[in-house]
Design a protein around this motif. Structure first.
Motif, mmCIF file in Angstrom:
data_model
loop_
_atom_site.group_PDB
_atom_site.id
_atom_site.type_symbol
_atom_site.label_atom_id
_atom_site.label_comp_id
_atom_site.label_asym_id
_atom_site.label_seq_id
_atom_site.Cartn_x
_atom_site.Cartn_y
_atom_site.Cartn_z
ATOM 1 N N TYR A 256 0.825 -1.208 0.000
ATOM 2 C CA TYR A 256 0.000 0.000 0.000
ATOM 3 C C TYR A 256 0.859 1.258 0.000
ATOM 4 O O TYR A 256 0.662 2.168 -0.821
ATOM 5 C CB TYR A 256 -0.918 -0.030 1.223
ATOM 6 N N ILE A 257 1.833 1.316 0.897
ATOM 7 C CA ILE A 257 2.653 2.529 1.012
ATOM 8 C C ILE A 257 3.545 2.706 -0.214
ATOM 9 O O ILE A 257 3.744 3.825 -0.701
ATOM 10 C CB ILE A 257 3.478 2.497 2.313
ATOM 11 N N GLU A 258 4.069 1.620 -0.748
ATOM 12 C CA GLU A 258 4.866 1.734 -1.967
ATOM 13 C C GLU A 258 4.006 2.233 -3.126
ATOM 14 O O GLU A 258 4.454 3.043 -3.950
ATOM 15 C CB GLU A 258 5.501 0.387 -2.323
ATOM 16 N N HIS A 259 2.765 1.781 -3.167
ATOM 17 C CA HIS A 259 1.854 2.269 -4.209
ATOM 18 C C HIS A 259 1.576 3.753 -4.023
ATOM 19 O O HIS A 259 1.611 4.525 -4.993
ATOM 20 C CB HIS A 259 0.544 1.491 -4.166
ATOM 21 N N LEU A 260 1.302 4.177 -2.798
ATOM 22 C CA LEU A 260 1.047 5.590 -2.534
ATOM 23 C C LEU A 260 2.268 6.439 -2.884
ATOM 24 O O LEU A 260 2.132 7.527 -3.468
ATOM 25 C CB LEU A 260 0.684 5.802 -1.061
ATOM 26 N N THR A 261 3.447 5.951 -2.524
ATOM 27 C CA THR A 261 4.681 6.680 -2.826
ATOM 28 C C THR A 261 4.816 6.896 -4.330
ATOM 29 O O THR A 261 5.085 8.015 -4.795
ATOM 30 C CB THR A 261 5.906 5.917 -2.297
ATOM 31 N N ASP A 262 4.613 5.843 -5.091
ATOM 32 C CA ASP A 262 4.743 5.939 -6.551
ATOM 33 C C ASP A 262 3.658 6.840 -7.140
ATOM 34 O O ASP A 262 3.943 7.681 -8.009
ATOM 35 C CB ASP A 262 4.660 4.542 -7.163
ATOM 36 N N SER A 263 2.435 6.689 -6.684
ATOM 37 C CA SER A 263 1.322 7.476 -7.241
ATOM 38 C C SER A 263 1.494 8.956 -6.927
ATOM 39 O O SER A 263 1.247 9.817 -7.782
ATOM 40 C CB SER A 263 -0.012 6.971 -6.677
ATOM 41 N N LEU A 264 1.913 9.266 -5.709
ATOM 42 C CA LEU A 264 2.167 10.666 -5.354
ATOM 43 C C LEU A 264 3.315 11.235 -6.175
ATOM 44 O O LEU A 264 3.273 12.400 -6.595
ATOM 45 C CB LEU A 264 2.477 10.785 -3.862
ATOM 46 N N ALA A 265 4.333 10.425 -6.380
ATOM 47 C CA ALA A 265 5.471 10.882 -7.177
ATOM 48 C C ALA A 265 5.036 11.201 -8.602
ATOM 49 O O ALA A 265 5.441 12.227 -9.177
ATOM 50 C CB ALA A 265 6.570 9.821 -7.181
ATOM 51 N N VAL A 266 4.200 10.360 -9.167
ATOM 52 C CA VAL A 266 3.720 10.582 -10.538
ATOM 53 C C VAL A 266 2.906 11.868 -10.626
ATOM 54 O O VAL A 266 3.115 12.711 -11.511
ATOM 55 C CB VAL A 266 2.872 9.378 -11.011
ATOM 56 N N GLU A 267 1.955 12.046 -9.689
ATOM 57 C CA GLU A 267 1.085 13.221 -9.736
ATOM 58 C C GLU A 267 1.835 14.488 -9.339
ATOM 59 O O GLU A 267 1.595 15.564 -9.902
ATOM 60 C CB GLU A 267 -0.123 13.009 -8.815
ATOM 61 N N GLY A 268 2.735 14.386 -8.374
ATOM 62 C CA GLY A 268 3.543 15.541 -7.986
ATOM 63 C C GLY A 268 4.454 15.995 -9.104
ATOM 64 O O GLY A 268 4.660 17.200 -9.308
ATOM 65 N N TRP A 269 4.970 15.029 -9.852
ATOM 66 C CA TRP A 269 5.856 15.352 -10.975
ATOM 67 C C TRP A 269 5.098 16.089 -12.074
ATOM 68 O O TRP A 269 5.648 16.962 -12.747
ATOM 69 C CB TRP A 269 6.485 14.070 -11.514
#
Length: 616
Positions: free
Chosen positions: A381-394
């Motif tokens: 879950y946290i790895e998914h959130l990390t990746d998804s936030l990184a994508v949207e933040g980028w």
């Protein structure tokens, strides 16, 4: 023993993702999976109800190691220790020094001093730091931006006078002229050329940051997590680019930047935000070609949010700030400030400051959050959130870069427009209780009075009025609208709302509880009841209690029987409200009943309307 283990494991087959989904569809009994179980976040991506190892197959973050580029798993390899910081308003150097020395004996190992520019002098600094070992305690300073260079020069002279090991001096000067543009709309661009001079002044102190990125201001203005993340990257890159363009060494420039970021109440998302922020910042710095990967580390001071703090039921602020502190600690921040629970309406008391310190000490000394590096690593879950936030933040970062960088974007007002729009949306969601604030728009304390507590007015601390050529961010706490309404009611006249409960036991109790919570949000006095045999008996009891509002609480089917007779018997002697949105609502409206409270109501606007009808 080994044979038993082998047999145990062979007896079970791991279900596939499709088998899980098939089972869920059966349990949903025809309901839409995506509508019922998939969470569409404010950050722009979906969160599934469960994750499996296969969901991480294409992610790189689980392969990262602590203390190594791209630092998604933290800047340290051996532990997760962070500085416990407390900020002090230092109008008087001696008084501030005495307070600092006192709290250093109570668990603090990082000090933040805030003082006006007129106080900047060698004598002031010497008095302020008397007895404080700056090679052991982190020291941070905030003053008028125009005096930051002078302060840097004074501090260097002071550190050299004391003979401190330059490697061991840890701290910061909060020089961030862009914040004035973003938050106040003031033109502070004339101060930007000072940044390289400050960096050059402090170049021999590798752990002393002097350029700050204050996205905590965006957090306190209601920014969503991904907005703070994306703008933090763009904001930091703006300073980095300007420093490099001015001839500052890349490694020195990157190490001079510190991020002051907020922490909102979204526990796992905030934890992932700090991981994603380090990951992306490391990639940004890497593009400048630093000589050492250590320059790619992101230094973050995390500060619990003021946006969700409340004046009423203020002890609930402790629950909010505690989960926020947990997110930041587990997210691997450099230092942390927990805002005292009473900071919204008064100068924090000794008690509230002690509790704020202890909130962090509890996480360290009892929960041992400082012992384990990046405990969220490997969590699907946290790895998914990390990746998804990184994508949207980028995406936000790239959009800002396309506009010419963060400074240009701020001058155009697009950053301000984005945050202001989010703030408006969140206030609207709070008004409709789509976003909950415990103790304010949901489950308020029925009997609490403000007792003179009022939200503190915001001030910039500069004392200078200037032209405002740029757009500004309109910052207002999420609870402010409800608090203003409740205080107005309290100061004018507190009406009494009487629950006329009748009919189906379960439904009348549920509707009475809902209505009590609904009306108490405006500070109304609510009287609940066990039930009445007839509506006439209930109305008589309400009038005897001098009720201003009578709320009929029953089941949808029974409203057709009870509502019109109760309304007619009341005969305008008090406001009549039906709790719910029954199928017979149009018939009830045709009979003259116009007030209904239900889950689709805009709570804030409805209560304002009731106040107007009651002459409050």
């Amino acid at each position: 023993m080994s044979n038993s283990k082998e047999k145990l494991f062979t007896e079970f087959t791991a279900p596939t993702t499709q088998e899980w989904l098939d089972k869920i569809q059966v349990d949903l009994k025809g309901a839409d999976f995506n509508k019922r179980l998939v969470w569409r976040t404010n950050e722009g991506f979906n969160v599934q109800p469960f994750y499996r190892r296969e969901d991480l197959a294409n992610l790189k973050t689980p392969e990262a190691l602590p203390g190594e580029f791209p630092f998604v798993r933290g800047n340290k390899k051996d532990d997760n220790t962070w500085y416990i910081r407390q900020d002090i308003v230092a109008e008087d150097a001696k008084a501030a020094n005495e307070k600092a020395l006192d709290i250093l004996n109570k668990g603090i190992d990082s000090l933040g001093f805030r003082f006006p520019g007129k106080n900047v002098s060698a004598e002031f600094v010497e008095t302020l730091l008397e007895g404080i070992e700056c090679d052991i305690v982190e020291v941070n300073f905030h003053t008028c931006q125009r005096h930051s260079l002078e302060l840097a020069q004074i501090l260097v002279a002071y550190f050299e006078k004391k003979g401190y090991d330059k490697e061991k001096v840890v701290g910061s000067i909060d020089f961030d002229p862009i914040e004035k543009i973003v938050m106040k709309g003031k033109d502070s661009t004339a101060l930007l050329p000072v940044a390289p001079q400050i960096v050059e002044t402090l170049k021999d102190y590798p752990n002393f940051s002097c350029i700050n990125v204050n996205t905590v201001a965006l957090n306190n203005a209601g920014a969503y997590i991904v907005q703070e993340l994306g703008y933090a990257l763009a904001w930091g890159n703006e300073y980095l680019q300007q420093l490099v363009d001015a001839g500052v060494d890349v490694d020195l420039a990157a190490k001079s930047i510190r991020f002051n970021m907020g922490i909102s109440e979204n526990y796992f998302m905030e934890l992932a935000k700090f991981r994603a922020a380090r990951l992306l910042w490391a990639q940004i710095v890497k593009q400048y070609g630093p000589k050492c990967d250590c320059a790619c580390k992101m230094t973050v001071n995390a500060i619990t949010s003021k946006y969700n703090q409340t004046v009423f039921d203020s002890y609930v602020n402790l629950l909010r700030s505690q989960t926020e502190a947990m997110s930041a600690a587990l997210g691997g921040v450099h230092s942390m400030v927990v805002v005292p629970f009473d900071a919204t309406y008064e100068v924090p008391s000794d008690f509230s400051e002690r509790i704020a310190r202890n909130q962090q000490l509890l996480l360290k000394e009892e929960c041992h959050f400082n012992k384990v590096v990046d405990p969220g690593a490997g969590s699907y879950y946290i790895e998914h959130l990390t990746d998804s936030l990184a994508v949207e933040g980028w995406k936000i970062f790239l959009r800002v870069e396309e506009e010419g960088g963060f400074l240009e974007s701020a001058k155009k007002g697009s950053v301000q427009d984005d945050i202001n729009a989010t703030n408006v949306k969140r206030h609207g969601d709070a008004a409709k209780r789509k976003e909950f604030l415990l103790g304010t728009n949901q489950f308020p304390n029925f009997t609490e009075k403000s007792d003179g507590k009022r939200a503190k007015a915001c001030c910039c601390g500069c004392g200078q009025e200037e032209e405002k050529p740029f757009k500004a961010i309109s910052s207002s706490r999420l609870a402010a609208d409800f608090e203003d309404l409740r205080i107005h009611t309290e100061e004018t006249r507190v009406p009494t709302a009487f629950m006329l409960t009748i009919g189906n036991l379960a439904m009348r109790q549920a509707r009475a509880q809902f209505s009590c919570n609904f009306l108490a949000c405006a500070g109304y006095k609510v009287i609940d009841n066990l039930g009445f045999k007839t509506v006439e008996e209930g109305v008589d009891a309400a009038l005897e209690a001098k009720a201003d509002i009578v709320v009929l609480c029953s089941s949808d089917d029974e409203y057709a029987e009870y509502a019109i007779p109760a309304f007619k018997y009341l005969d305008g002697r008090a406001m009549f409200v039906v709790a719910g949105a029954p199928a017979c609502m149009e018939d009830l409206k045709a009979a003259g009943i116009e007030n209904f409270v239900h889950v689709r109501c805009n709570v804030l606007e409805t209560l304002k309307e009731y106040n107007a009808k009651l002459g409050i």
